[in-house]
Each structure stands twice: as C-alpha cells, then as structure tokens.
Design an enzyme around this catalytic site. Structure first.
Site, PDB file in Angstrom:
ATOM      1  N   GLY A   1       0.844  -1.194   0.000  1.00 24.08           N
ATOM      2  CA  GLY A   1       0.000   0.000   0.000  1.00 24.08           C
ATOM      3  C   GLY A   1       0.882   1.247   0.000  1.00 24.08           C
TER       4      GLY A   1
ATOM      5  CG  ASP B   1      -1.442  -0.500  -6.318  1.00 25.51           C
ATOM      6  OD1 ASP B   1      -2.480  -1.083  -5.987  1.00 25.51           O
ATOM      7  OD2 ASP B   1      -0.407  -0.502  -5.628  1.00 25.51           O
TER       8      ASP B   1
ATOM      9  CE  LYS C   1      -2.921  -6.270  -4.013  1.00 32.98           C
ATOM     10  NZ  LYS C   1      -1.563  -6.742  -4.286  1.00 32.98           N
TER      11      LYS C   1
END
Lengths: 349, 349
Positions: A59, A240, A251
C-alpha cells in the site's frame, strides 16, 4: 484541524508505517499483522528493497520505506565526492523503483527525493538531512491531503450504506469511514479477504474494527452475491495507478468487483493522491506478475500440489466508463477529466 | 461404449466417491485431498450426516453416501416390523436431507430410495438389498448420463479454448474435458481456488492435471482479469440446483464469474442431471448460510482475528438471462425451455 492520528488505526499511524531511526529504516511487518505487531529493521538499501518485494510492507508503506532508504544510502556514502554520492543514490533509486513495476507513485517519489538530494549537494549541504527534512514535510502534507480526500469520500457515503472495499485502501479510505461514522452515519463495511496475501482479512478488517465500525470479512468470490441481496451501496478502493485517461489500476479483483457493481447499480470510487501524468493510457500500464508459487499457499499452508501450475497477475485494470469518480484532494473527479487537473507539471506526487 | 472409468481422475472413480462395505459407508475424505488419499468409515446414519455437513464429501458425493446410509439403516433395523422400519428410514431420510438445504437433488434421491424400500417391504423383501440393487443400477446410469452430458460439453469446446470453471464441477465436466482433449482439441483450464474450502485448488486442478490437460490455479479474484486478457473462451460449472425457470444455483462465486463472462462475451454453461420440477423459480431457492468461522480460516490457519465478524453464504444464484445453456443428458438446453423437458413427473433425479 482536529488531530488526524486519532482517526487512524494502528497500521496507518505515521510512526507505524515506517520510520527512520538512527540511520536505519524500521518497517512495520504487515505480513504478520494482525497476529503480531512486529517491525523489521533494515540497515541496507538491499534489505529495504527486499522487504518491499516480500510484501513486508505494501500500500502506502513502500514509498515511505524507500525514501528513508535513500536517506540511509546518503548517510552511508558519508564523505564521498558529490558525483560518487549521486551515482550511489541513482543506483539505490533504480533498485528501489524496480520493486513495484505497476505502482509508479513510488518511482515518482524517489525521483523527487533524488532532486532534493541533488539540490542539497549543489548547495554544499548534506543530502541525508535534506531528504529527511523534505520528506517529513511531505508526510505532513500527505496526511492533510488524505484527510481532504477522506472528507470527499465521507460525503459520498449515506446513512445506512453498506460499503464494499478491496485489499487495504489505506489512509484516505479509513478517514472516509471514520468521518462518516463520526457524522452519525450508520454504515457497515464488507472486506473481501484479498487472496493470496489476505490484506482485506488481515489489514482492512482489523483496522475498520479498531475504529469501532461494523465490518464483515467475506471471501473474494462473494461480493456479487451480497450486491444481489442489496447489502452494498458503495464500492471504494485505493489505486496503485490511475492513468490520465481514467484507467484505474489496483489489486487483482478490483475490476471483477466493479463489473458486479456495475450490474447492480453500485457506484465505484477510487482514491488517488495523484493520477500519473507520465501514464497517458491503458497501453502504458505494466501489470506486475508475481511468483505463481504464492497462489499455491495461504499463510504458509499449501492449497494444492506443488506440481500444479498457477498464475498470479497482481493487479487488474478498470476502464474509465466503469469508474464513477476518482477521489483526489481536488474533489471527486470524473475519470474523463483527469488530464485537465493532473496533465501538467508534477506536484506533490 | 468405451470404458468410462479410464476418462475419470481418482476422485471421481465410482469406488472412490463412496462405497458400501460390509454394512458400513466408506467415504473419500475430500477435505484431505490431494495431500492424502484417505477414507472415512461410517457405521451410523448420524456419522454419515456429519461427514456431509463437515464437507468430508461434497459435489456428487453426499448423494451416494446418503443412499448407502439408508441401506445401512435398513440393515441395522434388522427384523423390525415393517412399520417400525419405515419410521426408522423416514427419520434417517430427514436427518440426511437436512445436511444440504440448497441442493435438492439429495432430498429427491433419498425420497426415491424410500419408495424403493417401501415397495420391497410391501413385497416382503429385505429393504437393504432392494436399496442397494436399485442404487447400483442408478449409479450405472449416472455415469452413462454424465458421459452423454460430457459429450455435449465437449462439443461446445473448440480447439485452443481457455476454459474457466468454479469449485469442482464433477463427472460431466471432467468427461467434457477428457473427450475434448482426446478429440485433439488443445485446451487450457483455469480453476479459481474456491474459498473457503479450496475445492478448485484441491479437487479440480489435481483432477484435470491427472488427465494430462494443462491447468492453472488462480485465486477467486482473478477470472475477470484473465478474461480481459483474452485467456478464457468458455465458462462451465456444475449446478447444485437449477430451477424450472432457469436460475442456476451453484457454489458462491459462480455468479460473480458469470457477470465478468457476460461483460467479455464469454458464454456460461451449467451441467445439470436434472432441473428440479419442485423448484419453479428464484423465490423457491433456499441458500445455505454456513458458519462464518469457516471464512476466517484457510486449511486450519487463521486469516484474521477471531473477534472479526464474517459472513458465509455458500451458494449464489445466476438468473437465466446470463445462462447460455444448461447441459443435460437431453442436450444443451435453453434455460427458458426447462419446464418443457423437466416439468413433468420426476425420472432419474
């Protein structure tokens, strides 16, 4: 502004993500959470790169650990001539950036840290101190920006909403939940476990629970059925990477849930500190593929025979027509309007 | 007809599903597969009911184990008067039927076994022998019907296809793959692991591998992304229940994959020995909810903290407009035409 730390669970408190301690980088071991609250101490750049690759942190963690690793590299180079130090930092940057091929914010942040070091060296000042000073101020602003995004997110949540998420959507999402809850909205959160690393079960669910908000863990094959039961009204994830034309990379599983959400009329929102001006479109995205062996285990237990083949793409891509909004510090933006806001010079990556 | 057993992997061979051995029911322990090839010996109806509830057997296994349990109950009642024996069998039937509230084929099969026992008692013949004789002939026809369905399934598969499945789609699906492969079609199979019990990773993937067909295990959050990469052309599953109006009830996650398949133009086919004439529509479906604690573990390892809430619906429901065909021994049927074929009197449940 109220004390932001009090709205955050253990994992996301500033000192618990990663910290710089006497020339070493200390990283919270998210693989062991919530069963242990353990930290890994790294005294070399290579060690930091490996904890990122091995998913010790994930993360928002890798960016923090990697910038501290650059500061550590500068310290270790000691009294080396500026050109040699620059080369050392460049090598460290390349090694650290390679740990996460999909999430370009890490690379962008490392490049900014290199510029800061470079400016310090030109001015005859120590690079380590310059990186640390810049980065602490960057982190101050990071939490303020995440809180601003959290307020936009909270504004999208209505009393009685069931909120789906995926993986560990980090600070801005937890702020959204915390602010909505504080505003008296009775919400319920559903966290798919997020195989193979179980970030949803291990990181998100305990963090939401810690805030006192009702949360249920489900397996990754359940979101569509819960939507068909009317249990879910909003779907929020981190990103991301967001391309300038509005593709959301996150993800693996995020996109699959979006398709289910679209079918059931549930809007999907992605948090992004900054869509990447260097990533114009889908073709510019590199999706990391990880070791298939990771798919064949769950917390160290084998899930099938070793000789069975497996496949592990770590991220997926949601096209802009399925994105209801990208939540940035500038507001809840249309995925089709990102170039207007983020197409120019980089600021605050 | 060629030897059907040679087309089947270990788990699905007739003697390995469950067998009747000297008055006891011997059941393959699918929870331990593929790490062990173990069998559980049950000497009471209650023990058989528990191995079904505890997922020692699943898919087509519970029906076989439960009918043998009725034969065992008849044997144990020995020389009891017919009325007492009938009551004993009725109690056994109710206990066994309650183990699987969603999959009604188990209940329907048990009712047929009761009728067979009843007829035998009227004729003054032993109920145990009557149940066993009827059931061995039923099982002969089961494999023939599954092979017929397998040929219809194989006909839908084209050379070069990537085939997605979910959970463990049992005999008819494995026949489809085996026949397609034998016909020279180069196929590749993708098996989502199917949490929380991992039937895809533990049962399907090793079984397909055993047939010599290329197979990759993925986690349950990956199918949509693989479809976006063009890796999947067909999606096949079993069905725990098909209603007369074409709703397909199957392992949780089946529906979510169907939504992804629909988005990507991938057709979905469900194998069903017999849509249930007693289940007219969606409202008649009972979806079993299992112990949430099962969602918090994976092969005995905790995936989150014990105090975190979880939710475990075991099945989901795919509406007929998303079903490209229901594969029965009568052919690949439209989900809208089932009442025509199966709406009448029950035969061969």
């Amino acid at each position: 502004m109220d004390n932001l730390n009090e709205h955050l669970p253990f994992l996301l408190r500033r000192e618990n993500v990663a910290r710089y301690e006497g020339g070493a980088v200390v990283v919270c071991d998210r693989r062991k959470y919530p069963f242990e609250r353990a930290f890994v101490r790294c005294e070399e750049v290579e060690a930091v790169a490996r904890v990122i690759e091995d998913m010790v942190t994930q993360g928002g963690g890798p960016s923090v650990a990697a910038v501290y690793a650059l500061a550590m590299a500068a310290r270790q180079a000691g009294e080396a001539p500026p050109e040699e130090l620059r080369a050392t930092l460049r090598r460290a940057r390349d090694r650290l950036a390679a740990t996460r091929p999909t999430n370009t914010s890490l690379q962008r942040l490392l490049d900014r840290a290199l510029s800061v070091a470079d400016e310090a060296l030109r001015a005859g000042e120590p690079a380590e101190a310059a990186i640390l000073a810049w980065f602490e101020s960057f982190r101050d602003r990071y939490y303020q920006r995440a809180a601003a995004m959290g307020r936009f997110g909270a504004g999208l949540i209505q009393d009685g909403d069931g909120v789906l998420t995926m993986c560990f959507a980090e600070t801005a999402f937890l702020f959204s939940l915390s602010f909505a809850w504080r505003d008296g909205k009775r919400i319920r959160v559903y966290t798919p476990e997020t195989r193979p690393y179980l970030q949803g079960a291990r990181l998100t669910a305990p963090s939401v629970h810690e805030l006192g908000i009702p949360v249920q863990v489900i397996t990754d094959n359940m979101p569509a059925y819960l939507m068909s039961q009317g249990k879910i009204q909003k779907y929020f994830t981190a990103a991301d990477l967001v391309t300038l034309d509005g593709h959301v990379v996150n993800k693996i599983g995020t996109f699959q849930n979006v398709l289910a959400a679209h079918h059931h009329g549930v809007p999907f929102f992605a948090f992004s500190m900054s869509p990447d001006p260097g990533k114009p479109d889908r073709a510019s995205i590199e999706v990391e593929e990880r070791d298939p062996a990771e798919v064949r285990t769950c917390r160290g237990q084998r899930t099938t025979l070793d000789e069975i083949d497996a496949y592990y793409p770590a991220f997926d891509i949601t096209p802009p027509h399925l994105v209801a909004g990208v939540i940035t510090e500038k507001g809840v933006l249309s995925p089709y309007d990102l170039a207007h806001h983020f197409g120019g010079r980089e600021e605050g990556a």
